[in-house]
Write a protein that holds these residues in place. Structure first.
Motif, PDB file in Angstrom:
ATOM      1  N   MET A 318      49.641  44.480  43.437  1.00 20.92           N
ATOM      2  CA  MET A 318      49.838  44.717  42.006  1.00 20.92           C
ATOM      3  C   MET A 318      49.170  43.629  41.167  1.00 20.92           C
ATOM      4  O   MET A 318      48.665  43.895  40.070  1.00 20.92           O
ATOM      5  CB  MET A 318      51.330  44.817  41.683  1.00 20.92           C
ATOM      6  N   GLN A 319      49.134  42.416  41.699  1.00 23.32           N
ATOM      7  CA  GLN A 319      48.399  41.361  41.006  1.00 23.32           C
ATOM      8  C   GLN A 319      46.915  41.720  40.906  1.00 23.32           C
ATOM      9  O   GLN A 319      46.271  41.491  39.883  1.00 23.32           O
ATOM     10  CB  GLN A 319      48.571  40.028  41.746  1.00 23.32           C
ATOM     11  N   GLY A 326      42.210  43.695  33.490  1.00 20.26           N
ATOM     12  CA  GLY A 326      41.892  42.653  32.517  1.00 20.26           C
ATOM     13  C   GLY A 326      43.077  41.822  32.092  1.00 20.26           C
ATOM     14  O   GLY A 326      42.983  41.065  31.107  1.00 20.26           O
ATOM     15  N   LEU A 327      44.187  41.974  32.806  1.00 24.55           N
ATOM     16  CA  LEU A 327      45.386  41.211  32.450  1.00 24.55           C
ATOM     17  C   LEU A 327      45.389  39.871  33.168  1.00 24.55           C
ATOM     18  O   LEU A 327      44.870  39.736  34.276  1.00 24.55           O
ATOM     19  CB  LEU A 327      46.635  42.010  32.820  1.00 24.55           C
ATOM     20  N   LYS A 328      46.010  38.881  32.547  1.00 24.64           N
ATOM     21  CA  LYS A 328      46.160  37.579  33.179  1.00 24.64           C
ATOM     22  C   LYS A 328      47.372  37.608  34.097  1.00 24.64           C
ATOM     23  O   LYS A 328      48.449  38.066  33.712  1.00 24.64           O
ATOM     24  CB  LYS A 328      46.329  36.484  32.127  1.00 24.64           C
ATOM     25  N   VAL A 329      47.172  37.145  35.296  1.00 20.18           N
ATOM     26  CA  VAL A 329      48.251  37.158  36.286  1.00 20.18           C
ATOM     27  C   VAL A 329      48.562  35.716  36.676  1.00 20.18           C
ATOM     28  O   VAL A 329      47.683  35.007  37.184  1.00 20.18           O
ATOM     29  CB  VAL A 329      47.849  37.960  37.550  1.00 20.18           C
TER      30      VAL A 329
END
Length: 539
Positions: A318-319, A326-329
C-alpha cells in the motif's frame, strides 16, 4: 551390552500387509477390479515369493537384474522369480530398448563392454545418448536375467491410502521398529477415510509425479514449464489435494515471473487462492503499471488478509500504491531494541558461538537454541491439545502432527484444552511442562526438537521467564502457528534471576522480516531482547 535392535526376518512383509489390510478395510470400494485381483493373487503366493516381490517394491524403479539379488531370508530366489513371472507379478527377460537397458541396468564399464565403439571419455548420460537405438530381445549375452516389475503403481497406491500423503514410504515402519521415530499414542479417527473418491486418490498421486518431474527439470526453460503446466490435472473436491495442485501452479507461475513472462505468470496466479498468489499478482501488476488493478488487489489483501504475513505484505504494498499516486508516505518506524556492537575473533568458530562465549565471560549462562526453546515450550504446554481426539485429525499411527495443525480452526476446536493449559501456566504451575518433557522425551511433536531442548535450558527458562510473559508469547504463536515458528533470536542468556534473548548478526548480515516481526512483539510485551552486531576482530 549391545543396544542394537535387530529387525525380525521378513519384517518388511509384515509392514506391507499393514498397507494392504488398510486398503481393503477402508477403501475396498475405491479399488479397481484388477487391483482386487492383484490382492487375491498376492495372498496366494508362497511367503518367499511374497518377500521377494515386496523387496522389489521397496526399491526404486521397475527394472532389476537377477545378479544383484541376495537376501538371506529368500534362499530360493530363482524359484521365486519363476513363480512371480508365472503369476504375472514380474516379466523375466522382456524385450526392452538399448536405452532402457543402459539407463536402468548397466554400469558405465558394462556399457563400454557391450558397445566398444563408443567414446570412453564421455559421461554415462552422454554414452547412453550415443548408443544405437535398438530393441533388445535376446538378453542371454548379458550374464543376468532382466526383471521388469508389473503393476509397479500398486506400492504408490497403498502408501498413499495408508499415509494420506505421497512422502512417507515403507522406511517409516522401519524407523518406528528401530525406535528412531516414536509417535504419540493418539486416538485414531473413527472415520479413517481421507479420500472419498478414486479421482481424489489418482489426482494426488498424479500431482506427486508432476512435482518430482518439476524439481528434476530445467526450470529456466519456458518450454519445460509449458509441458509441466499442460500436465497439471483439473481440480478435485478435496482441500488437501487441491492445495497440492495450487502449490504446483504457484511454483510454475513464479518461474514464469522470473523469466519475465509476466502475462503468463499473472494468469496462473489468478487461478489460485494460496499465498503468495495475491502478493505476486500485485507485484506483477506494479511492473506492468496496471495501477488501478494493483490498488484493488492490495486493498483486498488489507481488508481480508489470509494470514498475518499477507497483511504485513499488503501494508508495504500500500505504501507503493500511495507513492505511485504521488502521495508522500512516511518511512515505517522500526521497533526498537537494545544493541551491542562487538568485535570478536571469528576465525575459529561461527559468530553465534563466539557471541555466546562473550556473554558467558560476563557471567551469563547462555544457550544457542534459535527457534527450539519457545517452540519447544509451546509444544510441551499444549501437548494434550495437539494430540487431542479431534475427529479427522489422526488417520494413521505415524503422524507427528494433526492434519489440521495449520488450519484456521485448529485453536477453536481445542479452545478449552488450550485455555486450561495457558491458565495453569499463568497461575505458576509450570512444573507440569518438566513432567511432560520427561515422560514424552523423544516422542514426535511438531514443535519440540528434542536434540536442541536441553532439560537444563528448559528448567532455567521456566524459573526465569515470568509466567505471564510465557503465556503472552504463546498467544502470539497461536495467532499463526506456521508464521511464528521461525525468526526467534539465536541465543537466550540467564544471570541472577534475569533473562534476555540475543539475536546475533555477523559482518554484513541484516535482520530479516520474520525477525523484525518477533522484535515488534518483544517490544510490545516488554520482553528483554537485544541484537548483537559482531565484527571480526583480527588477531
Amino acid at each position: 551390552m549391545s543396544n542394537t535392535i535387530e529387525l525380525a526376518s521378513g519384517y518388511y512383509l509384515d509392514n506391507f500387509f499393514k498397507l494392504t489390510e488398510h486398503a481393503q478395510t477402508w477403501y475396498a470400494d475405491l479399488l479397481t477390479p484388477s487391483e482386487h485381483q492383484w490382492l487375491v493373487e498376492f495372498a496366494q503366493l508362497d511367503k518367499q515369493s511374497q518377500c521377494l516381490l515386496v523387496r522389489f517394491y521397496s526399491r526404486r524403479g521397475e527394472w532389476f537384474r537377477s545378479d544383484k539379488l541376495s537376501y538371506s531370508e529368500i534362499p530360493n530366489i530363482d524359484q521365486c522369480l519363476r513363480t512371480l513371472a508365472k503369476c504375472g507379478f514380474i516379466s523375466l527377460n522382456p524385450s526392452l530398448t538399448s536405452q532402457q537397458l543402459a539407463t536402468h541396468l548397466l554400469t558405465k564399464p558394462e556399457i563400454l563392454s557391450l558397445y566398444p565403439n563408443l567414446v570412453k571419455a564421455l559421461k554415462k548420460e552422454q554414452l547412453i545418448a550415443s548408443i544405437p537405438s535398438e530393441d533388445i530381445t535376446d538378453t542371454t549375452r548379458l550374464g543376468f536375467d532382466v526383471i521388469q516389475l508389473e503393476s509397479a503403481h500398486m506400492i504408490e497406491l497403498f502408501l498413499t491410502l495408508f499415509f494420506a500423503n505421497t512422502h512417507q514410504d515403507l522406511s517409516q515402519f522401519v524407523l518406528d521398529d528401530l525406535g528412531l521415530h516414536q509417535f504419540e499414542r493418539y486416538q485414531l479417527s473413527k472415520a479413517r477415510r481421507f479420500f472419498a473418491t478414486r479421482e481424489q486418490i489418482d489426482r494426488l498421486i498424479e500431482l506427486s509425479q508432476i512435482a518430482n518431474l518439476y524439481w528434476q527439470s530445467d526450470r529456466k526453460n519456458k518450454a519445460n514449464l509449458d509441458t509441466l503446466l499442460a500436465a497439471i490435472p483439473d481440480p478435485v473436491d478435496h482441500d488437501y489435494v487441491d492445495r497440492k495442485r495450487e502449490h504446483m501452479l504457484n511454483d510454475i507461475a513464479r518461474d514464469y515471473e522470473r523469466l519475465n513472462h509476466l502475462e503468463s505468470a499473472l494468469a496462473l496466479f489468478e487461478q489460485t487462492k494460496l499465498p503468495p498468489s495475491r502478493e505476486r499478482r500485485a507485484r506483477i501488476l506494479d511492473k506492468l503499471n496496471e495501477d488501478n488493478a494493483l490498488s484493488d488487489i492490495v486493498t483486498q489483501m488489507l481488508e481480508q488478509p489470509v494470514d498475518v504475513s499477507e497483511h504485513e505484505v499488503a501494508q508495504k504494498l500500500m505504501q507503493r500504491v500511495k507513492r505511485k499516486q504521488g502521495l508522500k508516505v512516511p518511512r515505517a518506524i522500526k521497533p526498537k531494541c537494545k544493541q551491542y556492537h562487538l568485535a570478536l575473533n571469528l576465525s575459529q568458530q561461527r559468530v553465534e558461538l563466539a557471541t555466546k562465549a562473550h556473554f558467558e565471560s560476563l557471567g551469563w549462562t547462555v544457550f544457542y537454541c534459535e527457534n527450539a526453546l519457545l517452540n519447544g515450550l509451546l509444544g510441551l504446554a499444549l501437548w494434550d491439545a495437539i494430540f487431542a481426539p479431534i475427529e479427522g485429525a489422526f488417520i494413521n499411527a505415524y503422524q507427528h502432527r494433526p492434519l489440521d495443525l495449520y488450519h484456521g480452526d485448529f485453536t477453536h476446536k481445542r479452545h478449552s484444552l488450550i485455555t486450561h493449559a495457558l491458565e495453569r501456566i499463568e497461575q505458576g504451575h509450570t512444573e507440569h511442562l518438566l513432567e511432560v518433557y520427561q515422560s514424552k522425551f523423544s516422542i514426535s511433536n511438531p514443535f519440540v526438537q528434542w536434540a536442541y531442548l536441553d532439560e537444563t535450558l528448559l528448567t532455567l527458562a521456566l524459573q526465569n521467564i515470568p509466567h505471564h510473559t510465557l503465556v503472552a508469547l504463546f498467544k502470539v504463536q497461536l495467532s499463526d502457528l506456521k508464521l511464528y515458528r521461525n525468526g526467534m533470536p539465536d541465543l537466550i542468556a540467564f544471570k541472577d534471576g534475569q533473562f534476555k534473548w540475543i539475536e546475533v548478526k555477523g559482518p554484513g548480515d541484516k535482520l530479516q522480516d520474520n525477525q523484525w516481526r518477533w522484535i515488534k512483539e518483544f517490544e510490545r510485551l516488554k520482553v528483554p531482547m537485544s541484537v548483537a552486531y559482531v565484527e571480526n576482530k583480527s588477531v
